[in-house]
Write a protein that holds these residues in place. Structure first.
Motif, PDB file in Angstrom:
ATOM      1  N   GLY A  72      85.558 -40.991  68.476  1.00 32.23           N
ATOM      2  CA  GLY A  72      85.158 -42.023  69.433  1.00 32.23           C
ATOM      3  C   GLY A  72      84.841 -41.436  70.801  1.00 32.23           C
ATOM      4  O   GLY A  72      85.226 -40.301  71.120  1.00 32.23           O
ATOM      5  N   ASN A  73      84.187 -42.260  71.625  1.00 36.92           N
ATOM      6  CA  ASN A  73      83.692 -41.744  72.899  1.00 36.92           C
ATOM      7  C   ASN A  73      84.804 -41.218  73.813  1.00 36.92           C
ATOM      8  O   ASN A  73      85.911 -41.747  73.847  1.00 36.92           O
ATOM      9  N   GLY A  87      90.376 -41.998  67.915  1.00 39.34           N
ATOM     10  CA  GLY A  87      90.083 -43.140  68.784  1.00 39.34           C
ATOM     11  C   GLY A  87      89.430 -42.729  70.088  1.00 39.34           C
ATOM     12  O   GLY A  87      89.633 -41.608  70.581  1.00 39.34           O
ATOM     13  N   ALA A  88      88.669 -43.657  70.660  1.00 42.21           N
ATOM     14  CA  ALA A  88      88.022 -43.412  71.949  1.00 42.21           C
ATOM     15  C   ALA A  88      89.080 -43.018  72.984  1.00 42.21           C
ATOM     16  O   ALA A  88      90.155 -43.612  73.035  1.00 42.21           O
ATOM     17  N   VAL A 129      97.977 -43.644  63.595  1.00 41.88           N
ATOM     18  CA  VAL A 129      98.243 -45.079  63.415  1.00 41.88           C
ATOM     19  C   VAL A 129      97.899 -45.552  61.999  1.00 41.88           C
ATOM     20  O   VAL A 129      98.411 -46.578  61.549  1.00 41.88           O
ATOM     21  N   TYR A 130      97.016 -44.819  61.319  1.00 38.94           N
ATOM     22  CA  TYR A 130      96.722 -45.136  59.909  1.00 38.94           C
ATOM     23  C   TYR A 130      96.689 -43.841  59.115  1.00 38.94           C
ATOM     24  O   TYR A 130      96.201 -42.818  59.602  1.00 38.94           O
ATOM     25  N   GLY A 158      95.390 -42.309  71.280  1.00 40.92           N
ATOM     26  CA  GLY A 158      96.334 -42.083  72.380  1.00 40.92           C
ATOM     27  C   GLY A 158      96.284 -40.699  72.987  1.00 40.92           C
ATOM     28  O   GLY A 158      95.584 -39.811  72.535  1.00 40.92           O
ATOM     29  N   PHE A 184      85.026 -39.108  62.234  1.00 38.21           N
ATOM     30  CA  PHE A 184      84.437 -39.946  63.283  1.00 38.21           C
ATOM     31  C   PHE A 184      85.235 -39.700  64.563  1.00 38.21           C
ATOM     32  O   PHE A 184      86.467 -39.806  64.546  1.00 38.21           O
ATOM     33  N   HIS A 214      74.429 -41.422  71.498  1.00 45.82           N
ATOM     34  CA  HIS A 214      74.320 -41.553  72.959  1.00 45.82           C
ATOM     35  C   HIS A 214      74.345 -40.205  73.687  1.00 45.82           C
ATOM     36  O   HIS A 214      74.076 -40.134  74.883  1.00 45.82           O
ATOM     37  N   ARG A 218      89.644 -40.424  61.671  1.00 43.99           N
ATOM     38  CA  ARG A 218      88.994 -41.051  62.823  1.00 43.99           C
ATOM     39  C   ARG A 218      89.831 -40.797  64.072  1.00 43.99           C
ATOM     40  O   ARG A 218      91.056 -40.950  64.045  1.00 43.99           O
ATOM     41  N   TYR A 247      80.657 -39.492  69.378  1.00 44.55           N
ATOM     42  CA  TYR A 247      80.093 -40.325  70.449  1.00 44.55           C
ATOM     43  C   TYR A 247      80.053 -39.582  71.777  1.00 44.55           C
ATOM     44  O   TYR A 247      80.608 -38.487  71.906  1.00 44.55           O
ATOM     45  N   GLN A 248      79.464 -40.240  72.774  1.00 50.30           N
ATOM     46  CA  GLN A 248      79.269 -39.615  74.080  1.00 50.30           C
ATOM     47  C   GLN A 248      80.597 -39.165  74.697  1.00 50.30           C
ATOM     48  O   GLN A 248      81.631 -39.774  74.489  1.00 50.30           O
ATOM     49  N   ARG A 259      99.114 -48.611  57.537  1.00 49.42           N
ATOM     50  CA  ARG A 259      99.520 -48.579  58.945  1.00 49.42           C
ATOM     51  C   ARG A 259     100.748 -47.679  59.080  1.00 49.42           C
ATOM     52  O   ARG A 259     101.692 -47.793  58.290  1.00 49.42           O
TER      53      ARG A 259
HETATM   54  C1  LIG Z   1      90.378 -45.624  66.668  1.00 53.56           C
HETATM   55  C2  LIG Z   1      89.541 -46.751  66.095  1.00 53.56           C
HETATM   56  C3  LIG Z   1      88.465 -46.171  65.204  1.00 53.56           C
HETATM   57  C4  LIG Z   1      90.575 -47.577  65.299  1.00 53.56           C
HETATM   58  O1  LIG Z   1      90.015 -48.690  64.761  1.00 53.56           O
HETATM   59  P1  LIG Z   1      90.864 -49.563  63.675  1.00 53.56           P
HETATM   60  O2  LIG Z   1      91.071 -48.778  62.434  1.00 53.56           O
HETATM   61  O3  LIG Z   1      90.167 -50.863  63.568  1.00 53.56           O
HETATM   62  O4  LIG Z   1      92.306 -49.674  64.331  1.00 53.56           O
HETATM   63  P2  LIG Z   1      93.019 -50.941  65.013  1.00 53.56           P
HETATM   64  O5  LIG Z   1      92.054 -51.660  65.890  1.00 53.56           O
HETATM   65  O6  LIG Z   1      93.712 -51.687  63.929  1.00 53.56           O
HETATM   66  O7  LIG Z   1      94.089 -50.245  65.945  1.00 53.56           O
HETATM   67  C5  LIG Z   1      95.315 -49.768  65.484  1.00 53.56           C
HETATM   68  C6  LIG Z   1      96.214 -49.547  66.673  1.00 53.56           C
HETATM   69  O8  LIG Z   1      95.676 -48.507  67.493  1.00 53.56           O
HETATM   70  C7  LIG Z   1      95.425 -48.961  68.822  1.00 53.56           C
HETATM   71  N1  LIG Z   1      94.142 -48.372  69.242  1.00 53.56           N
HETATM   72  C8  LIG Z   1      92.938 -48.508  68.652  1.00 53.56           C
HETATM   73  N2  LIG Z   1      92.030 -47.759  69.295  1.00 53.56           N
HETATM   74  C9  LIG Z   1      92.683 -47.147  70.312  1.00 53.56           C
HETATM   75  C10 LIG Z   1      92.260 -46.242  71.319  1.00 53.56           C
HETATM   76  N3  LIG Z   1      91.014 -45.813  71.386  1.00 53.56           N
HETATM   77  N4  LIG Z   1      93.205 -45.787  72.186  1.00 53.56           N
HETATM   78  C11 LIG Z   1      94.497 -46.205  72.121  1.00 53.56           C
HETATM   79  N5  LIG Z   1      94.950 -47.076  71.172  1.00 53.56           N
HETATM   80  C12 LIG Z   1      94.041 -47.530  70.287  1.00 53.56           C
HETATM   81  C13 LIG Z   1      95.322 -50.491  68.696  1.00 53.56           C
HETATM   82  O9  LIG Z   1      95.664 -51.119  69.909  1.00 53.56           O
HETATM   83  C14 LIG Z   1      96.329 -50.753  67.608  1.00 53.56           C
HETATM   84  O10 LIG Z   1      97.635 -50.690  68.130  1.00 53.56           O
HETATM   85  P3  LIG Z   1      98.718 -51.889  67.871  1.00 53.56           P
HETATM   86  O11 LIG Z   1      98.669 -52.172  66.408  1.00 53.56           O
HETATM   87  O12 LIG Z   1      99.995 -51.310  68.348  1.00 53.56           O
HETATM   88  O13 LIG Z   1      98.204 -53.023  68.689  1.00 53.56           O
HETATM   89  C15 LIG Z   1      88.832 -47.591  67.190  1.00 53.56           C
HETATM   90  O14 LIG Z   1      89.780 -48.357  67.907  1.00 53.56           O
HETATM   91  C16 LIG Z   1      88.075 -46.734  68.208  1.00 53.56           C
HETATM   92  O15 LIG Z   1      88.610 -46.201  69.171  1.00 53.56           O
HETATM   93  N6  LIG Z   1      86.747 -46.603  67.951  1.00 53.56           N
HETATM   94  C17 LIG Z   1      85.878 -45.835  68.806  1.00 53.56           C
HETATM   95  C18 LIG Z   1      84.657 -46.660  69.132  1.00 53.56           C
HETATM   96  C19 LIG Z   1      83.727 -45.956  70.084  1.00 53.56           C
HETATM   97  O16 LIG Z   1      83.870 -44.829  70.453  1.00 53.56           O
HETATM   98  N7  LIG Z   1      82.703 -46.665  70.452  1.00 53.56           N
HETATM   99  C20 LIG Z   1      81.704 -46.151  71.350  1.00 53.56           C
HETATM  100  C21 LIG Z   1      80.525 -47.082  71.286  1.00 53.56           C
HETATM  101  S1  LIG Z   1      79.335 -46.628  72.463  1.00 53.56           S
END
Ligand SMILES: CC(C)(COP(=O)(O)OP(=O)(O)OC[C@H]1O[C@@H](n2cnc3c(N)ncnc32)[C@H](O)[C@@H]1OP(=O)(O)O)[C@@H](O)C(=O)NCCC(=O)NCCS
Length: 244
Positions: free
Chosen positions: A129-130, A147-148, A170-171, A164, A127, A84, A145, A103-104, A176
């Motif tokens: 995230g946005n 997170g966004a 978180v992993y 955060g 990876f 993007h 990875r 990502y963007q 976990r």
């Molecule tokens: C970080 C990421 C990769 C984790 O995915 P995952 O391995 O499936 O992790 P989970 O969904 O099991 O999340 C684990 C914990 O982190 C938290 N979490 C996940 N993503 C988060 C984020 N971006 N910000 C804050 N907390 C987040 C979840 O709420 C969960 O907390 P909890 O267990 O206390 O409820 C994913 O959430 C993410 O942010 N992907 C980015 C996607 C993106 O940028 N898309 C753009 C498309 S245009």
């Protein structure tokens, strides 16, 4: 390695990672993140050959057309996929490994305080995230990875997921990670939690010498139960007279 091979390699890696990509022609024509990486390769070549101004100008032309601002001094590995594209910023001393997906809105930037190597190092297979920000001379380990929307301010170990503001793990290696110690999250609220928990420890210590033995609580509990039963009997007796 031939130019043609690298172009095909880039396109193939996008087809593998983006389920929305249907044909090679579509990837070639509709992925500004790919154009940004190619423009960077030329501007980086100019930068390395001391043609600094033309390199900067070319990178700004690239930014105009793609929305991605990559400083020509940044080192990018193979098969970087910027999905993007819009709003991605990669600073001068950033190093990005191979097979990285961004990502963007991602910034690989400085904190505004450092000199020299002041931008992140992102290892292979990462990876991001946005709208995540990775700031300062920190390292994001292999296959991790981000997170966004996260803000990464310290090193991330390999094979981890961080989320955060500021980012915390978180992993790790597929397991976990649950944070139980507030020292592990460095935000203003965790300072308050640390202060509170040390106050509780202190109070427990002070109370320690005055604690009553357990059997005393057992006796009190039995007395309370007997009293409750007595009250219940009285309540039944009183309610029997209701309506007379
Ligand atoms: C970080 C990421 C990769 C984790 O995915 P995952 O391995 O499936 O992790 P989970 O969904 O099991 O999340 C684990 C914990 O982190 C938290 N979490 C996940 N993503 C988060 C984020 N971006 N910000 C804050 N907390 C987040 C979840 O709420 C969960 O907390 P909890 O267990 O206390 O409820 C994913 O959430 C993410 O942010 N992907 C980015 C996607 C993106 O940028 N898309 C753009 C498309 S245009």
């Amino acid at each position: 390695m031939s130019l043609l091979f690298r172009i095909r390699d880039d396109i193939h890696s996008i087809m593998e990672r983006d389920p929305a990509a249907r044909t090679r022609l579509e990837v070639l024509l509709c992925y500004p993140g790919l154009w940004a990486v190619w423009i960077h390769r030329v501007s980086h070549w100019l930068w390395r050959h001391k043609l600094r101004l033309p390199a900067r100008i070319l990178s700004q032309v690239g930014r105009f057309f793609t929305g991605v601002d990559i400083h020509p001094g940044a080192l990018l590995g193979r098969r970087l996929f910027i999905d993007h594209a819009t709003g991605v910023v990669i600073g001068e001393t950033a190093i990005v490994g191979s097979d990285v997906t961004i990502y963007q809105g991602v910034t690989l930037g400085g904190t505004g305080k450092g000199h020299g190597k002041r931008h992140p190092t992102v290892c292979d297979g990462v990876f991001i995230g946005n709208n995540a920000n990775v700031l300062g001379n920190v390292t994001v380990g292999e296959n991790s990875r981000v997170g966004a929307g996260s803000v990464v301010l310290s090193d991330v170990p390999p094979n981890s997921t961080v989320v955060g503001v500021p980012a915390h793990i978180v992993y790790h290696n597929g397991q976990r990670v649950l944070i139980t110690d507030p020292h592990e999250i460095k935000d203003p609220l965790s300072d308050a939690l640390i202060a509170l928990s040390s106050r509780v420890d202190e109070l427990e210590e002070r109370l320690g010498s005055q604690r009553r033995p357990a059997e005393q609580f057992t006796v009190e509990a039995a007395e309370r139960e007997a009293y409750r039963e007595k009250l219940e009997r009285l309540r039944q007796y009183v309610s029997m007279g209701e309506g007379i």
